[in-house]
Design an enzyme around this catalytic site. Sequence first.
Site, PDB file in Angstrom:
ATOM      1  N   HIS A  16       0.893  -0.900  -0.287  1.00  0.00           N
ATOM      2  CA  HIS A  16      -0.020   0.091  -0.125  1.00  0.00           C
ATOM      3  C   HIS A  16       0.980   1.109   0.357  1.00  0.00           C
ATOM      4  O   HIS A  16       0.841   2.392  -0.968  1.00  0.00           O
ATOM      5  CB  HIS A  16      -1.175  -0.280   1.136  1.00  0.00           C
ATOM      6  CG  HIS A  16      -1.472  -0.658   1.341  1.00  0.00           C
ATOM      7  ND1 HIS A  16      -3.446  -0.605   0.908  1.00  0.00           N
ATOM      8  CD2 HIS A  16      -2.095  -2.396   0.323  1.00  0.00           C
ATOM      9  CE1 HIS A  16      -4.119  -1.606   1.623  1.00  0.00           C
ATOM     10  NE2 HIS A  16      -3.346  -2.854   0.834  1.00  0.00           N
ATOM     11  N   ASP A 116      -5.678   6.036   2.330  1.00  0.00           N
ATOM     12  CA  ASP A 116      -5.719   4.611   1.999  1.00  0.00           C
ATOM     13  C   ASP A 116      -6.849   4.078   2.512  1.00  0.00           C
ATOM     14  O   ASP A 116      -7.553   4.768   3.208  1.00  0.00           O
ATOM     15  CB  ASP A 116      -4.589   3.794   2.776  1.00  0.00           C
ATOM     16  CG  ASP A 116      -4.387   2.528   2.787  1.00  0.00           C
ATOM     17  OD1 ASP A 116      -3.460   2.139   1.510  1.00  0.00           O
ATOM     18  OD2 ASP A 116      -5.340   1.099   3.612  1.00  0.00           O
ATOM     19  N   ALA A 336      12.772 -12.199  -3.043  1.00  0.00           N
ATOM     20  CA  ALA A 336      12.848 -11.402  -4.303  1.00  0.00           C
ATOM     21  C   ALA A 336      13.287 -10.623  -4.834  1.00  0.00           C
ATOM     22  O   ALA A 336      11.857  -9.581  -4.447  1.00  0.00           O
ATOM     23  CB  ALA A 336      12.623 -12.603  -5.492  1.00  0.00           C
ATOM     24  N   GLN A 338      11.518  -9.099  -7.406  1.00  0.00           N
ATOM     25  CA  GLN A 338      10.343  -9.274  -7.725  1.00  0.00           C
ATOM     26  C   GLN A 338      10.627  -8.502  -9.401  1.00  0.00           C
ATOM     27  O   GLN A 338      10.018  -8.958 -10.140  1.00  0.00           O
ATOM     28  CB  GLN A 338       8.814  -9.231  -7.452  1.00  0.00           C
ATOM     29  CG  GLN A 338       8.192  -9.473  -8.568  1.00  0.00           C
ATOM     30  CD  GLN A 338       6.426 -10.343  -7.900  1.00  0.00           C
ATOM     31  OE1 GLN A 338       6.594 -10.790  -6.748  1.00  0.00           O
ATOM     32  NE2 GLN A 338       6.516  -9.272  -8.222  1.00  0.00           N
ATOM     33  N   HIS A 353       0.389 -15.282  -6.429  1.00  0.00           N
ATOM     34  CA  HIS A 353      -0.703 -15.135  -5.847  1.00  0.00           C
ATOM     35  C   HIS A 353      -1.885 -14.001  -5.860  1.00  0.00           C
ATOM     36  O   HIS A 353      -2.963 -13.822  -5.257  1.00  0.00           O
ATOM     37  CB  HIS A 353      -0.612 -14.670  -4.469  1.00  0.00           C
ATOM     38  CG  HIS A 353      -0.228 -12.737  -3.968  1.00  0.00           C
ATOM     39  ND1 HIS A 353       0.893 -12.907  -4.968  1.00  0.00           N
ATOM     40  CD2 HIS A 353      -0.582 -12.518  -3.151  1.00  0.00           C
ATOM     41  CE1 HIS A 353       0.598 -11.424  -4.774  1.00  0.00           C
ATOM     42  NE2 HIS A 353       0.136 -10.985  -3.525  1.00  0.00           N
ATOM     43  N   TRP A 356      -2.696  -7.114  -6.445  1.00  0.00           N
ATOM     44  CA  TRP A 356      -3.150  -6.538  -7.473  1.00  0.00           C
ATOM     45  C   TRP A 356      -1.117  -5.395  -7.875  1.00  0.00           C
ATOM     46  O   TRP A 356      -0.900  -5.518  -9.221  1.00  0.00           O
ATOM     47  CB  TRP A 356      -3.587  -4.838  -7.075  1.00  0.00           C
ATOM     48  CG  TRP A 356      -3.752  -4.065  -8.455  1.00  0.00           C
ATOM     49  CD1 TRP A 356      -3.674  -2.998  -8.717  1.00  0.00           C
ATOM     50  CD2 TRP A 356      -5.245  -4.989  -9.322  1.00  0.00           C
ATOM     51  NE1 TRP A 356      -4.158  -2.987  -9.852  1.00  0.00           N
ATOM     52  CE2 TRP A 356      -4.783  -3.682 -10.151  1.00  0.00           C
ATOM     53  CE3 TRP A 356      -5.220  -5.695  -9.760  1.00  0.00           C
ATOM     54  CZ2 TRP A 356      -5.630  -4.084 -11.451  1.00  0.00           C
ATOM     55  CZ3 TRP A 356      -5.747  -6.505 -11.359  1.00  0.00           C
ATOM     56  CH2 TRP A 356      -6.392  -5.007 -11.525  1.00  0.00           C
ATOM     57  N   GLN A 378      -7.343 -11.332  -4.224  1.00  0.00           N
ATOM     58  CA  GLN A 378      -6.582 -12.183  -5.244  1.00  0.00           C
ATOM     59  C   GLN A 378      -7.591 -13.001  -5.844  1.00  0.00           C
ATOM     60  O   GLN A 378      -7.568 -13.202  -6.605  1.00  0.00           O
ATOM     61  CB  GLN A 378      -5.810 -12.290  -4.815  1.00  0.00           C
ATOM     62  CG  GLN A 378      -4.454 -11.219  -3.275  1.00  0.00           C
ATOM     63  CD  GLN A 378      -4.016 -11.899  -2.634  1.00  0.00           C
ATOM     64  OE1 GLN A 378      -3.843 -13.133  -2.251  1.00  0.00           O
ATOM     65  NE2 GLN A 378      -2.964 -11.647  -1.889  1.00  0.00           N
TER      66      GLN A 378
HETATM   67  N1  UDP Z   1       7.669  -8.550  -3.970  1.00  0.00           N
HETATM   68  C1  UDP Z   1       8.956  -8.357  -3.806  1.00  0.00           C
HETATM   69  N2  UDP Z   1       9.419  -9.019  -3.160  1.00  0.00           N
HETATM   70  C2  UDP Z   1       9.066 -11.014  -2.214  1.00  0.00           C
HETATM   71  C3  UDP Z   1       7.718 -10.126  -2.548  1.00  0.00           C
HETATM   72  C4  UDP Z   1       6.537  -9.313  -3.043  1.00  0.00           C
HETATM   73  O1  UDP Z   1       9.309  -7.184  -4.655  1.00  0.00           O
HETATM   74  O2  UDP Z   1       9.587 -11.714  -2.910  1.00  0.00           O
HETATM   75  C5  UDP Z   1       6.665  -7.037  -3.840  1.00  0.00           C
HETATM   76  C6  UDP Z   1       6.727  -7.471  -5.264  1.00  0.00           C
HETATM   77  O3  UDP Z   1       7.122  -7.074  -6.910  1.00  0.00           O
HETATM   78  C7  UDP Z   1       5.077  -6.105  -5.211  1.00  0.00           C
HETATM   79  C8  UDP Z   1       4.543  -6.201  -3.348  1.00  0.00           C
HETATM   80  O4  UDP Z   1       5.591  -7.000  -3.296  1.00  0.00           O
HETATM   81  O5  UDP Z   1       5.713  -5.469  -5.543  1.00  0.00           O
HETATM   82  C9  UDP Z   1       3.571  -7.307  -3.129  1.00  0.00           C
HETATM   83  O6  UDP Z   1       2.567  -7.034  -3.462  1.00  0.00           O
HETATM   84  P1  UDP Z   1       0.848  -7.376  -4.007  1.00  0.00           P
HETATM   85  O7  UDP Z   1      -0.413  -6.323  -4.259  1.00  0.00           O
HETATM   86  O8  UDP Z   1       1.398  -8.306  -4.862  1.00  0.00           O
HETATM   87  O9  UDP Z   1       1.374  -8.540  -2.537  1.00  0.00           O
HETATM   88  P2  UDP Z   1       0.679  -8.969  -1.337  1.00  0.00           P
HETATM   89  O10 UDP Z   1       1.766  -8.446  -0.508  1.00  0.00           O
HETATM   90  O11 UDP Z   1      -0.096  -7.438  -0.697  1.00  0.00           O
HETATM   91  O12 UDP Z   1       0.377 -10.267  -0.966  1.00  0.00           O
END
Ligand code: UDP
Length: 470
Positions: A16, A116, A336, A338, A353, A356, A378
Amino acid sequence: MNKSELVFIPCPALSHLIPTIETAKLLLLRDNRLSATVFLPPHIYVIDTIAETYVETTSSNPTFSSRLKFIRLPPIQHSNKHFFEHYNVQIPNVRREISNLLTNEQNPRLAAIVLDIFCVGLVSVAAEFGLPAYLFFTGGATCLGIYQHFVSLRFDRDEDVTRYKNTEVDLPVPCFSLPVPAKVLPMMTVDETSPPGIFLTHFKMFSEVKGILINTFYDMEPYAVESLLSDDKTPEIYPVGPVLKVESKWFAEDDDVKKWLDDQPENSVVFLCFGSLGIFGEEQVREIAKGLENSGTRFLWSLRKSYNPKIERERSEYFEGFSERTKGFGRVMEWAPQAAVLAHPAVGGFVSHCGWNSTLESVWFGVPMATFPMHAEQQLNAFYLVKEMGMAEAITLDYQMDFTGEKPPESVGWEVIAGGIRRLMEEEGGSGVRRKVEEMRKKAREALVEGGSSYNALTRFIEDVMTNVD
Ligand code: UDP
């Protein structure tokens, strides 16, 4: 020149906080009359160290330092465990800080407060000061449409929405062209038990804000955007996304996993990552491992540690054999980078998963997804991507983590996982999902450049904010 300031109050969790602050930065880059102050509520359970590092780097970035400030709100002890309350108790702190900003003659005029969704209870403070409030919605327009629809069912039509929980019915809803199975609805819309009505009572307050910024773009969710625009209960909407922090770096230049990826053929590696919270039970972890081993596909798996030392010990014994058997064609890592992984040419598919931010990142880099939702909204995102848009392969649409521990979900079997990965990694991605994601990748980029739909929505937002201080 009319200088104006926006106050942002994000929820401090990574998924967020980052898009909210990136949106604030975008606004400052677009209009040099604007400045922003971010009120940072305390973390709820544990400190999100990645979010903290991000705040530190951002606040010391010279491009923004004079116009982007952070104020930390001190913790307030309270006995109500629900996280809405964690933000509602901040009302006195927010009132004090707003008052300080208003009385400081050096400060630009306050034009609005941007909240938020979990801080929406603070809308009352904005009203006390006669300041317009806006929301920053970190999910998609389809998700916002579902929340709006359930608020209407619950409060306008006095329906007992809990009757949809765990049922097989398909519901017609305004923001989807297809009926939506009750099993993919966000639990917070149909489960009002803990405590009763808490989510929908808060979501009802969305109608009190002047406008809603949404982290999406028109072409990603045209049906939902149109349905929100025609809904007279929904305030003005601004689809300004995708707002992402995509310049994510490898942990080190000579990162071992990066070097391994560099040696793999283009589009040959499937990446598995399940968001910031993605912890599975042990049985599910082993099904995923077996699925990977049997998929015959190169993989990179971001696997969260279990908090339980006994489980962790058993897992490392199991993984010794797994690592041996998959040596050379698979890697497992914990957190990671990501965005950097998705940007790598070797990565050709993403088992996700369907959070968003992850969804938008997969689109931004044109990497098709296979869906494995876990919680929050999700399942709805997964259904949207697979059924409404044909942009993802399904592994599961309705897997649902149970945080109470009462009803652990049935594990998704390794055959289903291996099959989903194989379909995803085919050249055209099973049913053409690779081509569809590539088209959406281009549209995402077009939306943000001058004249694009999100660029224009941000212009509209700035114009509206400026009228608040005229
Ligand atoms: N993320 C990452 N590495 C990981 C897991 C998550 O960089 O190992 C980052 C991902 O790139 C994204 C955020 O964490 O920007 C996760 O946000 P998302 O809304 O997909 O899921 P949430 O964490 O809210 O379940």
